[in-house]
Motif scaffolding. Sequence first.
Motif, mmCIF file in Angstrom:
data_model
loop_
_atom_site.group_PDB
_atom_site.id
_atom_site.type_symbol
_atom_site.label_atom_id
_atom_site.label_comp_id
_atom_site.label_asym_id
_atom_site.label_seq_id
_atom_site.Cartn_x
_atom_site.Cartn_y
_atom_site.Cartn_z
ATOM 1 N N SER A 90 9.594 1.157 -3.136
ATOM 2 C CA SER A 90 10.697 1.517 -2.244
ATOM 3 C C SER A 90 10.694 0.627 -1.004
ATOM 4 C CB SER A 90 10.585 2.974 -1.830
ATOM 5 O OG SER A 90 9.497 3.147 -0.932
ATOM 6 N N ASP A 91 11.862 0.511 -0.386
ATOM 7 C CA ASP A 91 11.952 -0.268 0.845
ATOM 8 C C ASP A 91 11.026 0.285 1.928
ATOM 9 O OD1 ASP A 91 13.764 -1.960 -0.270
ATOM 10 O OD2 ASP A 91 15.372 -1.590 1.168
ATOM 11 N N ALA A 92 10.890 1.594 1.987
ATOM 12 C CA ALA A 92 10.026 2.203 3.003
ATOM 13 C C ALA A 92 8.577 1.770 2.815
ATOM 14 C CB ALA A 92 10.136 3.725 2.932
ATOM 15 N N GLU A 93 8.115 1.741 1.556
ATOM 16 C CA GLU A 93 6.744 1.307 1.274
ATOM 17 C C GLU A 93 6.559 -0.169 1.609
ATOM 18 O OE1 GLU A 93 4.944 3.525 -2.454
ATOM 19 O OE2 GLU A 93 7.042 3.019 -2.827
ATOM 20 N N LYS A 94 7.543 -0.984 1.209
ATOM 21 C CA LYS A 94 7.444 -2.424 1.498
ATOM 22 C C LYS A 94 7.437 -2.673 3.003
ATOM 23 C CE LYS A 94 10.847 -3.981 -1.136
ATOM 24 N NZ LYS A 94 11.228 -2.911 -2.064
ATOM 25 N N LEU A 95 8.315 -1.985 3.713
ATOM 26 C CA LEU A 95 8.375 -2.158 5.164
ATOM 27 C C LEU A 95 7.051 -1.782 5.816
ATOM 28 C CD1 LEU A 95 9.976 -2.801 7.708
ATOM 29 C CD2 LEU A 95 10.837 -0.448 7.697
ATOM 30 N N ASP A 96 6.459 -0.691 5.369
ATOM 31 C CA ASP A 96 5.168 -0.268 5.921
ATOM 32 C C ASP A 96 4.096 -1.327 5.671
ATOM 33 O OD1 ASP A 96 3.406 1.894 7.081
ATOM 34 O OD2 ASP A 96 2.444 1.649 5.124
ATOM 35 N N MET A 97 4.084 -1.910 4.469
ATOM 36 C CA MET A 97 3.106 -2.951 4.137
ATOM 37 C C MET A 97 3.318 -4.193 5.000
ATOM 38 S SD MET A 97 3.279 -2.423 -0.009
ATOM 39 C CE MET A 97 2.233 -3.801 -0.436
ATOM 40 N N MET A 98 4.588 -4.581 5.216
ATOM 41 C CA MET A 98 4.879 -5.771 6.011
ATOM 42 C C MET A 98 4.540 -5.556 7.482
ATOM 43 S SD MET A 98 8.393 -7.326 4.292
ATOM 44 C CE MET A 98 9.306 -5.787 4.205
ATOM 45 N N LEU A 99 4.855 -4.377 8.010
ATOM 46 C CA LEU A 99 4.532 -4.102 9.412
ATOM 47 C C LEU A 99 3.023 -4.040 9.638
ATOM 48 C CD1 LEU A 99 7.251 -1.409 10.261
ATOM 49 C CD2 LEU A 99 7.210 -3.816 10.955
ATOM 50 N N THR A 100 2.316 -3.502 8.651
ATOM 51 C CA THR A 100 0.849 -3.460 8.732
ATOM 52 C C THR A 100 0.273 -4.866 8.745
ATOM 53 O OG1 THR A 100 0.791 -1.331 7.579
ATOM 54 C CG2 THR A 100 -1.242 -2.618 7.601
#
Length: 538
Positions: free
Chosen positions: A244-254
């Motif tokens: 999901s976009d939410a999971e990808k965004l969390d990984m990128m921000l991390t």
Amino acid sequence: MNKFLDNRFGKLFFTCLTGLLLSFAWPTSELAPLLFIGFVPLLFVLDKICEDNRKRKGLRHFGTVYLALLIWNVGTTWWVYYSSDWGAIAAFVFNTLFMSIIFHFSYFTRKRWGSLIGNISLIIFWVAFEYLHLSWELSWPWLTLGFGFATYTSWVQWYEYTGVLGGSIWVLTVNILIFRLIKHRLTDKSFQWKKRIAGILALIIIPIGLSSLIYYTYKEKSSPVNIVVVQPNFDPYHEKFNISDAEKLDMMLTLAAPMVDRTTDYIIFPETALPEAVWEDYLNETPNIKTIKEFIKPFPKLNFVCGMGSERKFNKGEKLSETARQSETNPDVYYDDYNASFQIDNSGKIQIYHKSKLVPGVEKMPYPKIFSFLGKYAIQLGGTSGSYGTQDDRTVFNSINGKWKIGTAICYESIYGDFLSGYLKNGADLLFIITNDGWWHDTPGYKQHCNYGRLTAIEFRRSIARSANTGISCFINQRGDMQQATKWWQPAVIKQSINANSEITFYAKHGDYLGKIAAVLSIGTLLFLVLGLFIKKK
């Protein structure tokens, strides 16, 4: 040599040799000097065909050119097959066909006005083709000859005056002069070849010398901007659309967080980092935008740039675009899909740009009124044309402090010089390239694309920050030097201060003027040829 070219094997060998030389010369082989002799074997074969008395000379001329250029097209861009097998075949067949037709125009010019004018017309026709190939629906300018020096940036600093079309003229002129030198030497033993060699060497060495002087004396226009570039490395065939976009965004921000501090001016994520299409009218209410806002809240000067998929609904009574799609659930609703980028900062304002140079057959159905029946074969489907929406202007993103304006080229757009100049005319003092080159696997494709950006930096004297999903991410300075290049297929984050520049280069101001001149001369030449045919008939 004449005896060798009298037999079919000799002609075939020289024809294939041109295709191979041009392929070997292309980035990133580091053999760019081969461009100066790449066309010479083919020119000898074509000269032999034109001088013999056998029938069907025109057909043999065209077939010979087609074979040589097909080898070059396949040998250089074979990696397109990974993203679209039928698209690759179409690109090979039709791009070679277009090139061969243009090459063949010089055959008719030679028949009318002789060998010398025929050779000169080849340069004019070819450069006109490269210019027009940047603008029409079937655009595929990847093999513009001037791109061949993408890894030899110290040789072509003068692109800030000519653009890459200047490099194309350089290559073709040297090839033709070398061909004519060898031909005259073989047929006339009294020919003064030493002076001609000196002239050819000067034509090669002087531009390189002047370019090197510019390269080593150039001082960057200095207005430091602190930038963090993220390379998330999502597999575009599987992982990118299975998370999901939410999971990808969390990984990128991390991934980005350790590099971001209160001195950071920009953070950049790649093309379609958030691929799930969102309605542009409701961006501020989407969970992912809220997450980004929370992330940037502690950093007052931070500007966040990211690629995304988006949709915009047409208001009632608003004129529909050619790419408008009809809603499956509500037949009264029409909307456009976009491959977009956005910038968000602590002011709450969201700035959006829609990708406008679309990949034919993948993101755009060329000439939809004619080829609409092929829509079901396009990779991206929808509406009557299967195309993403576009916009007319090159939107620049204004920084929250008002100090900088950013032009954000999305993927394929980054190789269109005249198109990119629109960003500078709108005030851009930095360029960002966001892309997803993972479709092409570990092939020369993503390397070529990255290196073409080095020429863009020279043409505009703009520093570039490049965020690529799977690599290569990097920074490029105003001389075209690549810095902090990341490895392929690895998550990475890089940080650097690069310099903004508000000055407009000659090329940025005048665009592809060489192509426009060549196009006018080509039209004039073709009109004279056609007029000559009518006069002959009378």
